[in-house]
Scaffold this motif. Structure first.
Motif, PDB file in Angstrom:
ATOM      1  N   SER A   6      38.652  37.599  29.825  1.00 19.49           N
ATOM      2  CA  SER A   6      39.206  36.768  30.893  1.00 19.49           C
ATOM      3  C   SER A   6      38.088  36.228  31.764  1.00 19.49           C
ATOM      4  CB  SER A   6      40.194  37.558  31.751  1.00 19.49           C
ATOM      5  OG  SER A   6      39.523  38.586  32.454  1.00 19.49           O
ATOM      6  N   ILE A   7      38.387  35.070  32.397  1.00 24.86           N
ATOM      7  CA  ILE A   7      37.500  34.448  33.378  1.00 24.86           C
ATOM      8  C   ILE A   7      38.333  34.243  34.631  1.00 24.86           C
ATOM      9  CG2 ILE A   7      36.008  32.481  33.894  1.00 24.86           C
ATOM     10  CD1 ILE A   7      35.769  32.009  30.882  1.00 24.86           C
ATOM     11  N   SER A   8      37.883  34.835  35.753  1.00 28.54           N
ATOM     12  CA  SER A   8      38.672  34.821  36.984  1.00 28.54           C
ATOM     13  C   SER A   8      37.814  34.396  38.161  1.00 28.54           C
ATOM     14  CB  SER A   8      39.283  36.201  37.264  1.00 28.54           C
ATOM     15  OG  SER A   8      39.985  36.683  36.147  1.00 28.54           O
ATOM     16  N   HIS A   9      38.505  33.936  39.192  1.00 26.82           N
ATOM     17  CA  HIS A   9      37.859  33.692  40.479  1.00 26.82           C
ATOM     18  C   HIS A   9      37.902  34.976  41.289  1.00 26.82           C
ATOM     19  CE1 HIS A   9      37.737  32.268  44.737  1.00 26.82           C
ATOM     20  NE2 HIS A   9      36.742  31.547  44.245  1.00 26.82           N
ATOM     21  N   LYS A  10      36.924  35.200  42.163  1.00 20.90           N
ATOM     22  CA  LYS A  10      36.866  36.432  42.944  1.00 20.90           C
ATOM     23  C   LYS A  10      38.045  36.583  43.885  1.00 20.90           C
ATOM     24  CE  LYS A  10      31.946  37.489  42.889  1.00 20.90           C
ATOM     25  NZ  LYS A  10      30.739  37.786  43.686  1.00 20.90           N
ATOM     26  N   GLY A  11      38.738  35.490  44.154  1.00 18.71           N
ATOM     27  CA  GLY A  11      39.932  35.581  44.982  1.00 18.71           C
ATOM     28  C   GLY A  11      41.140  36.103  44.250  1.00 18.71           C
ATOM     29  N   GLY A  12      41.015  36.380  42.944  1.00 18.88           N
ATOM     30  CA  GLY A  12      42.113  36.938  42.169  1.00 18.88           C
ATOM     31  C   GLY A  12      42.831  35.934  41.283  1.00 18.88           C
ATOM     32  N   ILE A  13      42.350  34.694  41.206  1.00 18.22           N
ATOM     33  CA  ILE A  13      42.988  33.653  40.394  1.00 18.22           C
ATOM     34  C   ILE A  13      42.403  33.710  38.986  1.00 18.22           C
ATOM     35  CG2 ILE A  13      43.439  31.184  40.179  1.00 18.22           C
ATOM     36  CD1 ILE A  13      42.879  31.024  43.229  1.00 18.22           C
ATOM     37  N   VAL A  14      43.245  33.896  37.983  1.00 17.10           N
ATOM     38  CA  VAL A  14      42.816  33.943  36.585  1.00 17.10           C
ATOM     39  C   VAL A  14      42.732  32.513  36.069  1.00 17.10           C
ATOM     40  CG1 VAL A  14      43.324  34.790  34.283  1.00 17.10           C
ATOM     41  CG2 VAL A  14      43.890  36.191  36.281  1.00 17.10           C
ATOM     42  N   LEU A  15      41.519  32.085  35.746  1.00 11.03           N
ATOM     43  CA  LEU A  15      41.318  30.723  35.238  1.00 11.03           C
ATOM     44  C   LEU A  15      41.620  30.619  33.750  1.00 11.03           C
ATOM     45  CD1 LEU A  15      37.971  29.889  37.089  1.00 11.03           C
ATOM     46  CD2 LEU A  15      40.310  29.532  37.884  1.00 11.03           C
ATOM     47  N   ASN A  66      27.787  34.313  41.070  1.00 12.67           N
ATOM     48  CA  ASN A  66      28.099  34.404  42.497  1.00 12.67           C
ATOM     49  C   ASN A  66      28.230  33.043  43.165  1.00 12.67           C
ATOM     50  OD1 ASN A  66      28.268  37.205  42.781  1.00 12.67           O
ATOM     51  ND2 ASN A  66      26.048  37.414  42.800  1.00 12.67           N
ATOM     52  N   ASP A  67      27.401  32.059  42.759  1.00  7.41           N
ATOM     53  CA  ASP A  67      27.479  30.773  43.446  1.00  7.41           C
ATOM     54  C   ASP A  67      28.784  30.049  43.154  1.00  7.41           C
ATOM     55  OD1 ASP A  67      26.743  30.572  40.839  1.00  7.41           O
ATOM     56  OD2 ASP A  67      25.405  28.855  41.110  1.00  7.41           O
ATOM     57  N   LEU A  68      29.411  30.337  41.991  1.00  5.46           N
ATOM     58  CA  LEU A  68      30.718  29.766  41.671  1.00  5.46           C
ATOM     59  C   LEU A  68      31.855  30.765  41.859  1.00  5.46           C
ATOM     60  CD1 LEU A  68      29.846  27.711  38.446  1.00  5.46           C
ATOM     61  CD2 LEU A  68      30.056  26.897  40.801  1.00  5.46           C
ATOM     62  N   GLU A  69      31.527  32.003  42.281  1.00  7.84           N
ATOM     63  CA  GLU A  69      32.510  33.052  42.560  1.00  7.84           C
ATOM     64  C   GLU A  69      33.368  33.352  41.334  1.00  7.84           C
ATOM     65  OE1 GLU A  69      34.756  31.974  45.998  1.00  7.84           O
ATOM     66  OE2 GLU A  69      32.979  31.651  47.264  1.00  7.84           O
ATOM     67  N   LEU A  70      32.708  33.493  40.168  1.00  4.25           N
ATOM     68  CA  LEU A  70      33.400  33.742  38.908  1.00  4.25           C
ATOM     69  C   LEU A  70      33.124  35.153  38.422  1.00  4.25           C
ATOM     70  CD1 LEU A  70      32.760  30.435  36.933  1.00  4.25           C
ATOM     71  CD2 LEU A  70      34.785  31.076  38.249  1.00  4.25           C
ATOM     72  N   ILE A  71      34.108  35.711  37.718  1.00  6.45           N
ATOM     73  CA  ILE A  71      33.985  37.035  37.098  1.00  6.45           C
ATOM     74  C   ILE A  71      34.343  36.887  35.625  1.00  6.45           C
ATOM     75  CG2 ILE A  71      34.622  39.460  37.244  1.00  6.45           C
ATOM     76  CD1 ILE A  71      35.940  38.784  39.946  1.00  6.45           C
ATOM     77  N   PHE A  72      33.446  37.308  34.750  1.00  8.13           N
ATOM     78  CA  PHE A  72      33.682  37.300  33.307  1.00  8.13           C
ATOM     79  C   PHE A  72      33.882  38.746  32.860  1.00  8.13           C
ATOM     80  CE2 PHE A  72      31.465  33.485  34.345  1.00  8.13           C
ATOM     81  CZ  PHE A  72      31.911  32.524  33.461  1.00  8.13           C
ATOM     82  N   VAL A  73      35.017  39.031  32.243  1.00 10.77           N
ATOM     83  CA  VAL A  73      35.394  40.401  31.887  1.00 10.77           C
ATOM     84  C   VAL A  73      35.728  40.459  30.404  1.00 10.77           C
ATOM     85  CG1 VAL A  73      36.993  42.293  32.308  1.00 10.77           C
ATOM     86  CG2 VAL A  73      36.291  40.834  34.197  1.00 10.77           C
ATOM     87  N   VAL A  74      35.238  41.513  29.730  1.00  5.84           N
ATOM     88  CA  VAL A  74      35.545  41.782  28.330  1.00  5.84           C
ATOM     89  C   VAL A  74      36.000  43.232  28.223  1.00  5.84           C
ATOM     90  CG1 VAL A  74      34.588  42.035  26.022  1.00  5.84           C
ATOM     91  CG2 VAL A  74      33.978  40.061  27.378  1.00  5.84           C
TER      92      VAL A  74
END
Length: 664
Positions: A6-15, A66-74
């Motif tokens: 998944s790829i998500s925003h740090k605010g909790g929005i799943v992109l 961090n500059d785009l506030e993205l989280i990549f999770v596997v």
């Protein structure tokens, strides 16, 4: 094979997200999913900075932009050894940012422009991620397929290189007439008599292993003694000298002396009142007495680490740093050692790992000086670094504020309780819950656990005093049936508390009693009997005092887990010292793990519900043990003990602890 990505925003929005199995898809939508647990503990609570997170049979790895506030999770099954996951995350991050950076930057800017949650939700609904990320699924499949094929080829090559030498090393197969039973190698030059002696010695040795004493000292030793009847083992033992009674004085104690020294039984009230040496005022410190609320509830005071005028970090804790004069020589020194570290980050630039490495190393040393465990200091600094890498800063003020604020925010997030610390509210809620008319009310039970010598019994009595001040009847269960004097110590505390009463006044007898069954008994059984006795006699709270034990002693930890499983106390409070650093992490981790593992046989595992830190007045501002303990379990510190009287109990405020840790 992956299970989830998944790829998500740090605010909790799943992109974007992809589940590769039906089980993973179902788990991803549940609140207990490993990905949700990771986000909660790594981002919200800030309690993990490891490269790998494990939960419920799954391993989860992640990375940030961090500059785009993205989280990549596997996420993948923990049993699988997927060596390409780290490389996949790196390539996935680079490819996604390269393809969609303008779109993500515009999306993040729009979120920051919105002030309310309602407006943010409305703004998110206007963005069509499916259309924006059209073609990303094909690119991701191609990327993943390339890594999986490369991993498969590597496995095949390793298999060929490891099996070929093994086949070459195999000699000719053994012949069919070879026996599989062990044989004794015999030299042809030995005669039959020597062979017989060797066989007999081997039989004696094997027979000795089966003896009760084990080893070579069993039957073999007996046979040797039979062959040597005149050995030293047959000599008669010398008679032991009779034990004489020790004399402590020239004269034997009188009956009055024995009566004054006898604390094993409760004395009449008249005898207690005649104890002139018993100073009730020494048991209560009037300066440390708590306060009464408008509702009449007794609250203990808050702990304040400093009474001085040092307020250097007040602005930081308030979230608003005062402007610093970059040309003034005192601007850096006003922040102390930490300020000198932050001053290295100057100019307008994007922070990198190389820029932050010396600052984070100095931050780690500062935390360790404050008695934070080394492992926890490492993880806190890693977490701060992950949140700062890639951020754009400009000027000394902005950089200093960013680093200060990141550390303060991380510490505050870790120390903020995730559950209620209002123990009195929990007690009153249970006691006021409606029950059938035929059923008696079950008292609220609290078990105190910990290692030896940390002050469980003493601080249990302080908690008992606090409960008595709030009008509750308390029964203390003496479940430390091992340590000599443990029951007598509690009996003295009960006697003192009975005389103190509410607000330090006399005559509170009947509000506190001791339930004990002596020594050498089963602690779980005593606790069960105590709860039953409290239920029959309308006690409100049962405080269970347990024996101290080291965290590595498995039999004693199993006995403690049995007490928890049999009695299901409402709260399990770990009592630890403020003086320990790394040892606090080891103690708390193993206590929590042992309770969860050994009490799970009853169907519901229990862990530590809160902490009580003792000897708090001995550490000044080196309060890192509080951070270490909270980080390990995620549970709050309910009280801290800070003195020798029954009123020396304090509550912790997060801002005060953060202030003490950041204080230079």
């Amino acid at each position: 094979m992956l299970d989830h990505c998944s790829i998500s925003h740090k605010g909790g929005i799943v992109l974007w997200s992809r589940s590769f199995t039906p089980e993973a898809a179902q788990l991803a939508t549940s609140a207990a999913s490993p990905v949700n647990s990771l986000i909660r503990e790594a981002l919200i609570e800030g309690r993990t900075a490891d490269e790998r997170y494990e939960k419920d049979g799954y391993a989860v790895k992640w990375t940030f932009v961090n500059d785009l506030e993205l989280i990549f999770v596997v996420a993948y099954q923990r049993i699988l050894q997927l060596t390409y996951v780290d490389d996949l995350l790196t390539a996935l991050k680079a490819l996604f940012v390269k393809c969609f950076e303008p779109f993500i930057a515009a999306f993040v800017a729009s979120l920051h422009a919105m002030n309310t949650v309602k407006n943010k939700a409305f703004e998110v609904a206007l963005w069509d991620f499916g259309k924006a990320f059209d073609g990303w699924d094909r690119a991701f499949d191609k990327l993943l397929r390339g890594f999986e094929e490369k991993a498969a080829q590597d496995r095949k090559s390793r298999l060929r290189t490891t099996t070929r030498p093994a086949i070459e090393e195999l000699g000719t197969p053994p012949s069919d007439d070879q026996s599989t039973t062990p044989t004794i190698a015999v030299d042809a030059s030995q005669d039959e008599q020597q062979i017989a002696r060797n066989v007999q010695a081997l039989k004696n040795r094997l027979r000795g292993r089966g003896g009760r004493r084990g080893g070579r000292g069993g039957r073999a030793g007996a046979s040797e003694r039979e062959s040597h009847p005149n050995s030293d083992s047959e000599t008669p033992m010398k008679s032991k000298k009779a034990k004489t009674q020790r004399k402590w004085g020239d004269e034997a104690p009188t009956e009055s002396d024995m009566a004054s020294l006898d604390f094993s039984v409760d004395k009449p009230d008249a005898a207690i009142n005649d104890l002139g040496s018993h100073d009730l005022q020494s048991l209560v410190d009037q300066a440390s007495l708590g306060t009464r609320t408008r509702d009449g509830l007794y609250e203990v005071k808050d702990w304040e680490f400093s009474q001085g005028k040092d307020k250097r970090t007040d602005n930081l804790l308030a979230g608003a740093l005062k402007p610093l004069d970059r040309n003034a020589s005192s601007s850096t020194s006003s922040l102390g050692p930490l300020g000198s570290l932050f001053s290295r980050l100057t100019g307008s630039k994007v922070l990198t790992e190389a820029d932050l490495k010396p600052v984070l190393e100095g931050m780690k040393q500062h935390l360790m000086k404050k008695n934070v465990a080394m492992e926890i200091a490492d993880k806190v600094c890693e977490n701060v670094g992950e949140n700062l890498v890639g951020r754009k800063v400009g000027g000394f003020q902005t950089t200093s504020a960013a680093v200060h604020l990141a550390l303060s925010t991380s510490l505050t997030r870790i120390l903020t309780p995730k559950t209620s610390t209002d123990l009195l509210l929990s007690i009153r809620n249970k006691l006021s819950s409606p029950l059938p008319s035929t059923q008696r009310r079950v008292p609220y039970s609290i078990a105190f656990v910990g290692v030896n010598g940390v002050g469980k019994s003493t601080n249990l009595s302080k908690v008992c005093f606090w409960l008595i001040q709030n009008g509750l009847r308390v029964l203390i269960a003496a479940c430390d049936t091992f340590r000599s004097g443990a029951v007598e110590q509690l009996r003295v505390h009960v006697r003192n508390l009975s005389m103190l009463g509410v607000d330090g006044a006399t005559n509170s007898k009947g509000r506190v009693e001791l339930f004990e069954r002596g020594y050498g008994k089963d602690a779980a059984g005593i606790a069960r009997e105590a709860i039953g006795y409290a239920q029959e006699n309308d006690f409100d709270v049962v405080l269970i005092d347990t024996a101290g034990r080291m965290q590595d002693n498995e039999p004693l930890m199993r006995a403690l887990a049995k007490l928890v499983a049999v009695n299901s106390p409402d709260k399990i409070i770990f009592v630890g010292e403020a003086l320990v650093g790394n040892e606090a992490v080891d103690q708390l981790t193993k206590f929590d793990r042992a309770l969860r593992d050994f009490s799970s046989a009853s169907g519901k595992s229990r862990g530590i519900d809160g902490m009580l830190v003792t000897k708090w007045d001995t550490v000044d501002d080196k309060v890192g043990a509080a951070l270490s303990m909270t980080y390990v379990t995620g549970q709050p510190i309910i009280f801290v003990g800070c003195g020798q009287t029954y009123t020396d109990l304090r509550q912790l405020r997060v801002a005060n602890v953060v202030q003490a840790i950041l204080k230079d």
